[in-house]
Scaffold this active site. Structure first.
Site, PDB file in Angstrom:
ATOM      1  N   CYS A 120       0.862  -1.182   0.000  1.00  0.00           N
ATOM      2  CA  CYS A 120       0.000   0.000   0.000  1.00  0.00           C
ATOM      3  C   CYS A 120       0.898   1.232   0.000  1.00  0.00           C
ATOM      4  CB  CYS A 120      -0.906  -0.008   1.236  1.00  0.00           C
ATOM      5  SG  CYS A 120      -2.249   1.202   1.145  1.00  0.00           S
ATOM      6  N   CYS A 122      -0.085   4.284   1.768  1.00  0.00           N
ATOM      7  CA  CYS A 122      -0.455   5.315   2.755  1.00  0.00           C
ATOM      8  C   CYS A 122       0.661   5.643   3.742  1.00  0.00           C
ATOM      9  CB  CYS A 122      -1.738   4.939   3.486  1.00  0.00           C
ATOM     10  SG  CYS A 122      -1.623   3.413   4.424  1.00  0.00           S
ATOM     11  N   CYS A 130      -3.774   6.117  -0.063  1.00  0.00           N
ATOM     12  CA  CYS A 130      -3.257   4.815  -0.484  1.00  0.00           C
ATOM     13  C   CYS A 130      -2.854   4.751  -1.964  1.00  0.00           C
ATOM     14  CB  CYS A 130      -4.270   3.735  -0.144  1.00  0.00           C
ATOM     15  SG  CYS A 130      -4.668   3.697   1.618  1.00  0.00           S
ATOM     16  N   LYS A 195     -12.181  -4.979   2.847  1.00  0.00           N
ATOM     17  CA  LYS A 195     -11.581  -4.096   3.851  1.00  0.00           C
ATOM     18  C   LYS A 195     -12.489  -2.888   4.016  1.00  0.00           C
ATOM     19  CE  LYS A 195      -7.542  -1.262   4.876  1.00  0.00           C
ATOM     20  NZ  LYS A 195      -6.145  -0.973   4.561  1.00  0.00           N
ATOM     21  N   ARG A 205      -2.769   3.915  12.710  1.00  0.00           N
ATOM     22  CA  ARG A 205      -2.342   5.114  11.980  1.00  0.00           C
ATOM     23  C   ARG A 205      -1.335   5.911  12.797  1.00  0.00           C
ATOM     24  NH1 ARG A 205      -8.109   6.397   8.904  1.00  0.00           N
ATOM     25  NH2 ARG A 205      -8.092   4.428   7.743  1.00  0.00           N
ATOM     26  N   ARG A 217     -10.831   7.727   3.874  1.00  0.00           N
ATOM     27  CA  ARG A 217     -10.661   6.656   2.885  1.00  0.00           C
ATOM     28  C   ARG A 217     -11.994   6.074   2.403  1.00  0.00           C
ATOM     29  NH1 ARG A 217      -5.434   6.679   3.983  1.00  0.00           N
ATOM     30  NH2 ARG A 217      -4.489   5.743   5.835  1.00  0.00           N
ATOM     31  N   GLU A 233     -16.742  -8.087  -3.851  1.00  0.00           N
ATOM     32  CA  GLU A 233     -15.306  -7.789  -3.818  1.00  0.00           C
ATOM     33  C   GLU A 233     -14.477  -9.077  -3.807  1.00  0.00           C
ATOM     34  OE1 GLU A 233     -13.359  -5.262  -3.963  1.00  0.00           O
ATOM     35  OE2 GLU A 233     -14.448  -3.448  -3.445  1.00  0.00           O
ATOM     36  N   LYS A 248     -11.387  -7.603   6.930  1.00  0.00           N
ATOM     37  CA  LYS A 248     -10.773  -6.677   7.868  1.00  0.00           C
ATOM     38  C   LYS A 248     -11.700  -5.501   8.110  1.00  0.00           C
ATOM     39  CE  LYS A 248      -6.953  -3.512   8.152  1.00  0.00           C
ATOM     40  NZ  LYS A 248      -5.956  -2.792   7.428  1.00  0.00           N
ATOM     41  N   SER A 274      -5.791  -3.023  14.937  1.00  0.00           N
ATOM     42  CA  SER A 274      -5.196  -2.290  16.059  1.00  0.00           C
ATOM     43  C   SER A 274      -6.213  -1.868  17.114  1.00  0.00           C
ATOM     44  CB  SER A 274      -4.433  -1.080  15.530  1.00  0.00           C
ATOM     45  OG  SER A 274      -5.283  -0.232  14.767  1.00  0.00           O
ATOM     46  N   TYR A 313      -1.975  -8.551  16.655  1.00  0.00           N
ATOM     47  CA  TYR A 313      -0.916  -8.020  17.508  1.00  0.00           C
ATOM     48  C   TYR A 313      -0.787  -8.835  18.791  1.00  0.00           C
ATOM     49  CZ  TYR A 313      -1.668  -4.338  14.152  1.00  0.00           C
ATOM     50  OH  TYR A 313      -1.807  -3.658  12.977  1.00  0.00           O
TER      51      TYR A 313
HETATM   52  C1  PBG Z   1      -3.101   0.265   4.962  1.00  0.00           C
HETATM   53  C2  PBG Z   1      -3.378  -0.533   6.171  1.00  0.00           C
HETATM   54  C3  PBG Z   1      -4.069  -0.111   7.303  1.00  0.00           C
HETATM   55  C4  PBG Z   1      -4.097  -1.189   8.175  1.00  0.00           C
HETATM   56  C5  PBG Z   1      -3.410  -2.236   7.562  1.00  0.00           C
HETATM   57  N1  PBG Z   1      -2.987  -1.811   6.307  1.00  0.00           N
HETATM   58  C6  PBG Z   1      -4.615   1.202   7.666  1.00  0.00           C
HETATM   59  C7  PBG Z   1      -5.659   1.851   6.891  1.00  0.00           C
HETATM   60  O1  PBG Z   1      -6.248   1.320   5.956  1.00  0.00           O
HETATM   61  O2  PBG Z   1      -5.890   3.014   7.222  1.00  0.00           O
HETATM   62  C8  PBG Z   1      -4.750  -1.188   9.517  1.00  0.00           C
HETATM   63  C9  PBG Z   1      -4.331  -2.249  10.448  1.00  0.00           C
HETATM   64  C10 PBG Z   1      -4.754  -2.051  11.839  1.00  0.00           C
HETATM   65  O3  PBG Z   1      -5.545  -1.158  12.216  1.00  0.00           O
HETATM   66  O4  PBG Z   1      -4.262  -2.837  12.655  1.00  0.00           O
HETATM   67  N2  PBG Z   1      -1.808   0.137   4.523  1.00  0.00           N
END
Ligand code: PBG
Length: 325
Positions: A120, A122, A130, A195, A205, A217, A233, A248, A274, A313
């Site tokens: 990605c 971002c 992204c 996603k 972030r 986004r 998708e 996700k 996260s 995590y």
């Molecule tokens: C984008 C990406 C994100 C996460 C994984 N890959 C962030 C987003 O889409 O803003 C989030 C993972 C998480 O919150 O643990 N590269």
């Protein structure tokens, strides 16, 4: 008084019988640990909203991965925080980028660890979106070309698998074609297929320094109320050549994991993101919940919903809990 004839409680009487009838469990085989790599030496910046997680310089990343390997964790997914960001995220495509150097070091030092890369832009763009910006939005097709360059650089560095997360239309097809043209037809693609545009990504972030500098986004990630759209998708990504399908976030999207599981025969991955992790850590720190029990219950629910593997995590913690330490 009514006397029940059927008594499901018979099979719950003690731990032995519960073990025998248990339908799902979390094991080491399910776990993928996300890690953040940054420039510098001997650097370990704590991520305040994600206790136990750090931005690591490559040397300390190698040590961390050695430990994860010795704990029996089969795979990691890498996120890079570059020294320099720019409008197109050049570091993400450079053979000398943070991720590419990290992969080379890791594959040399810990060849037994399976290395997946997040694909990605971002974390690499100064605007935090992204892909490339045109007319105030992310230009889908121009970004596809850049994604091709990014995955080739990861493959050349030695990545075992790539995982595109940018929710660009056609990204799986573009990436498969780019890999195949360069002789990397054996590298699998784990697609962040469904996603959602989720507030649960907040702590990530901070960890990756990837918050968008304008807007959000929602024009490319999915709208949380939608379920059928997720299946569309997923179908597109399978047709374009995805090897693993990811949903996700996980916890608020267990229904999506379950629907995807019913619809597809490819392996399904769930991303325990996260915010899901941070909520458990915070409540545990306040003494309000039992961290280990809540975390394992959450992860088990993802397995029950149909996930074959979980990006989490908690992977390091789970490995230690399973060892009994
Ligand atoms: C984008 C990406 C994100 C996460 C994984 N890959 C962030 C987003 O889409 O803003 C989030 C993972 C998480 O919150 O643990 N590269």
């Amino acid at each position: 008084m009514f006397t029940p004839y059927y008594r499901p409680r018979r099979l719950r009487k003690n731990e032995n019988i519960r073990r025998l009838v248990r339908e799902n469990s979390v094991t080491l085989d399910d776990l993928i640990m996300p890690l953040f790599v940054t420039e510098g030496n001997n650097l370990m910046n704590p991520i305040s909203s994600m206790p136990g997680n750090h931005q690591l310089s490559i040397d300390l990343l190698v040590k961390e991965v050695q430990e994860l390997h010795s704990l029996g964790i089969p795979a990691i997914i890498l996120f890079g925080i570059p020294g320099q960001k720019d409008a197109i995220g050049s570091d993400a495509m450079s053979q000398e980028g943070i991720i590419q150097r990290a992969i080379r070091e890791l594959k040399q030092a810990v060849p037994g660890m399976y290395v997946i890369t997040d694909v990605c832009f971002c974390e690499y763009t100064d605007h935090g979106h992204c892909g490339v910006i045109r007319n105030g939005g992310v230009d889908n097709d121009a970004t596809l070309e850049m994604l091709g360059k990014q995955v080739i650089s990861h493959a050349r560095a030695g990545a075992d698998m790539v995982a595109p997360s940018g929710m660009m239309d056609g990204m799986i097809g573009a990436i498969r074609e780019a890999l195949d043209q360069e002789g990397f037809s054996e590298i699998p693609i784990m697609s962040y297929a469904a996603k959602y545009s989720s507030a649960f990504y907040g702590p990530f972030r901070e960890a990756a320094g990837s918050a968008p500098q304008f807007g959000d986004r929602r024009a490319y990630q999915m709208d949380p109320p939608n379920a059928r759209e997720a299946l569309y998708e997923v179908e597109l990504d399978i047709n374009e050549g995805a090897d693993i399908i990811m949903v996700k976030p996980a916890l608020s999207y267990l229904d999506i994991i379950s629907k995807v599981r019913e619809q597809v025969n490819l392996p399904v991955a769930a991303y325990n993101v996260s915010g899901e992790f941070s909520m458990v850590k915070a409540a545990a720190q306040l003494g309000w919940i039992d961290e280990k029990k809540v975390a394992l219950e959450m992860l088990t629910s993802m397995k029950r919903a149909g996930a074959d593997m979980i990006l989490t995590y908690f992977a390091r913690d789970v490995a230690k809990w399973l060892q009994g330490s």
